[in-house]
Motif scaffolding. Structure first.
Motif, PDB file in Angstrom:
ATOM      1  N   TYR A 101       0.850  -1.186   0.000  1.00  0.00           N
ATOM      2  CA  TYR A 101       0.000   0.000   0.000  1.00  0.00           C
ATOM      3  C   TYR A 101       0.884   1.233   0.000  1.00  0.00           C
ATOM      4  N   SER A 102       0.263   2.386  -0.122  1.00  0.00           N
ATOM      5  CA  SER A 102       1.007   3.649  -0.162  1.00  0.00           C
ATOM      6  C   SER A 102       0.592   4.530   1.011  1.00  0.00           C
ATOM      7  N   THR A 103       1.476   5.459   1.353  1.00  0.00           N
ATOM      8  CA  THR A 103       1.154   6.441   2.385  1.00  0.00           C
ATOM      9  C   THR A 103       1.498   7.831   1.859  1.00  0.00           C
ATOM     10  N   VAL A 104       0.803   8.806   2.399  1.00  0.00           N
ATOM     11  CA  VAL A 104       1.069  10.199   2.050  1.00  0.00           C
ATOM     12  C   VAL A 104       0.835  11.032   3.298  1.00  0.00           C
ATOM     13  N   GLU A 105       1.626  12.084   3.425  1.00  0.00           N
ATOM     14  CA  GLU A 105       1.498  12.969   4.576  1.00  0.00           C
ATOM     15  C   GLU A 105       1.563  14.404   4.075  1.00  0.00           C
ATOM     16  N   GLY A 106       0.676  15.236   4.595  1.00  0.00           N
ATOM     17  CA  GLY A 106       0.675  16.636   4.200  1.00  0.00           C
ATOM     18  C   GLY A 106      -0.632  17.313   4.549  1.00  0.00           C
ATOM     19  N   ALA A 107      -0.752  18.533   4.052  1.00  0.00           N
ATOM     20  CA  ALA A 107      -1.951  19.331   4.324  1.00  0.00           C
ATOM     21  C   ALA A 107      -3.041  19.012   3.301  1.00  0.00           C
ATOM     22  N   ILE A 108      -4.271  19.014   3.762  1.00  0.00           N
ATOM     23  CA  ILE A 108      -5.428  18.805   2.887  1.00  0.00           C
ATOM     24  C   ILE A 108      -5.634  20.057   2.049  1.00  0.00           C
ATOM     25  N   GLU A 109      -5.758  19.855   0.744  1.00  0.00           N
ATOM     26  CA  GLU A 109      -5.955  20.970  -0.187  1.00  0.00           C
ATOM     27  C   GLU A 109      -7.102  20.647  -1.143  1.00  0.00           C
ATOM     28  N   ASP A 110      -7.620  21.689  -1.752  1.00  0.00           N
ATOM     29  CA  ASP A 110      -8.586  21.571  -2.843  1.00  0.00           C
ATOM     30  C   ASP A 110      -9.781  20.673  -2.491  1.00  0.00           C
ATOM     31  N   ILE A 111     -10.428  20.962  -1.376  1.00  0.00           N
ATOM     32  CA  ILE A 111     -11.605  20.187  -0.972  1.00  0.00           C
ATOM     33  C   ILE A 111     -12.786  20.539  -1.874  1.00  0.00           C
ATOM     34  N   GLN A 112     -13.455  19.496  -2.348  1.00  0.00           N
ATOM     35  CA  GLN A 112     -14.680  19.671  -3.134  1.00  0.00           C
ATOM     36  C   GLN A 112     -15.755  18.779  -2.532  1.00  0.00           C
ATOM     37  N   ILE A 113     -16.908  19.367  -2.232  1.00  0.00           N
ATOM     38  CA  ILE A 113     -18.015  18.629  -1.637  1.00  0.00           C
ATOM     39  C   ILE A 113     -19.249  18.798  -2.509  1.00  0.00           C
ATOM     40  N   VAL A 114     -19.863  17.682  -2.854  1.00  0.00           N
ATOM     41  CA  VAL A 114     -21.096  17.691  -3.634  1.00  0.00           C
ATOM     42  C   VAL A 114     -22.127  16.906  -2.830  1.00  0.00           C
ATOM     43  N   GLU A 115     -23.238  17.571  -2.495  1.00  0.00           N
ATOM     44  CA  GLU A 115     -24.296  16.904  -1.740  1.00  0.00           C
ATOM     45  C   GLU A 115     -25.521  16.734  -2.634  1.00  0.00           C
ATOM     46  N   ARG A 116     -25.909  15.480  -2.783  1.00  0.00           N
ATOM     47  CA  ARG A 116     -27.143  15.128  -3.490  1.00  0.00           C
ATOM     48  C   ARG A 116     -27.910  14.225  -2.547  1.00  0.00           C
ATOM     49  N   ASN A 117     -28.258  13.044  -2.991  1.00  0.00           N
ATOM     50  CA  ASN A 117     -28.858  12.061  -2.087  1.00  0.00           C
ATOM     51  C   ASN A 117     -27.822  11.516  -1.125  1.00  0.00           C
ATOM     52  N   SER A 118     -26.574  11.572  -1.536  1.00  0.00           N
ATOM     53  CA  SER A 118     -25.455  11.189  -0.693  1.00  0.00           C
ATOM     54  C   SER A 118     -24.432  12.321  -0.757  1.00  0.00           C
ATOM     55  N   ARG A 119     -23.373  12.173  -0.015  1.00  0.00           N
ATOM     56  CA  ARG A 119     -22.354  13.223   0.038  1.00  0.00           C
ATOM     57  C   ARG A 119     -21.067  12.695  -0.592  1.00  0.00           C
ATOM     58  N   GLU A 120     -20.594  13.405  -1.599  1.00  0.00           N
ATOM     59  CA  GLU A 120     -19.353  13.047  -2.262  1.00  0.00           C
ATOM     60  C   GLU A 120     -18.306  14.092  -1.919  1.00  0.00           C
ATOM     61  N   GLU A 121     -17.144  13.632  -1.497  1.00  0.00           N
ATOM     62  CA  GLU A 121     -16.054  14.544  -1.158  1.00  0.00           C
ATOM     63  C   GLU A 121     -14.809  14.163  -1.937  1.00  0.00           C
ATOM     64  N   ALA A 122     -13.998  15.155  -2.205  1.00  0.00           N
ATOM     65  CA  ALA A 122     -12.712  14.934  -2.854  1.00  0.00           C
ATOM     66  C   ALA A 122     -11.732  15.946  -2.274  1.00  0.00           C
ATOM     67  N   PHE A 123     -10.497  15.527  -2.123  1.00  0.00           N
ATOM     68  CA  PHE A 123      -9.438  16.435  -1.674  1.00  0.00           C
ATOM     69  C   PHE A 123      -8.090  15.877  -2.110  1.00  0.00           C
ATOM     70  N   THR A 124      -7.081  16.709  -1.985  1.00  0.00           N
ATOM     71  CA  THR A 124      -5.722  16.339  -2.382  1.00  0.00           C
ATOM     72  C   THR A 124      -4.788  16.491  -1.187  1.00  0.00           C
ATOM     73  N   VAL A 125      -3.889  15.537  -1.039  1.00  0.00           N
ATOM     74  CA  VAL A 125      -2.825  15.617  -0.037  1.00  0.00           C
ATOM     75  C   VAL A 125      -1.518  15.315  -0.759  1.00  0.00           C
TER      76      VAL A 125
END
Length: 160
Positions: free
Chosen positions: A83-107
């Protein structure tokens, strides 16, 4: 200093796999007896075709077995360190709420995207999104499995 916020639990996946596999085999082996019992002993006014019901139940067990098998493979990858690991600050958060909640971010250049309904329960999907764990600029350490175009988070630690 990092504190674990989320960690996947694969306990029971191997047992679940073997249990559904055994149920599938037993269903096949006992098919003639089940068919006889269904057609001759049950006294329903209207009966569904035996084979329709049998295939439905058998299909259910096969799908469950495949689902558990995929989780077992992922668990084995984690246990073997594949597996892989990454460490850092969360950037570029995108949240889309419909019937469910979709999130995306970059580290640190790695993109994570998940859905609180569609993501397997064994992996992080921020189902407790009201806790504000995923915030712009928060420093995190993430261990993840790469599956196709997805990065499945199985451990999320937050800097305290």
């Amino acid at each position: 200093m990092f504190e674990i916020y989320f960690q996947s639990d694969f306990m029971g996946t191997k047992i679940g796999f073997y249990l559904t596999l055994v149920c599938s085999v037993l269903l096949i082996l006992c098919c003639p007896n089940i068919k006889y019992w269904y057609e001759n002993k049950l006294q329903f006014e209207k009966k569904v075709n035996f084979w329709f019901g049998f295939l439905f139940v058998f299909g259910f067990f096969v799908m469950q077995s495949l689902s558990f098998y995929c989780l077992v493979l992922k668990s084995n990858d984690i246990d073997s360190g594949n597996y892989s690991t990454v460490e850092g600050a969360i950037e570029d958060i995108q949240i889309v709420e419909r019937n469910s909640r979709e999130e995306a971010f970059t580290v640190d250049g790695v993109r994570f995207k998940y859905n609180d309904y569609g993501t397997e329960n064994s992996f992080f999907a921020n189902r407790k999104h009201d806790l504000d764990t995923i915030q712009e600029g928060r420093v995190v350490k993430i261990a993840y499995l790469r599956e196709g175009n997805e990065n499945l988070i199985f451990e999320l630690s937050v800097r305290k």
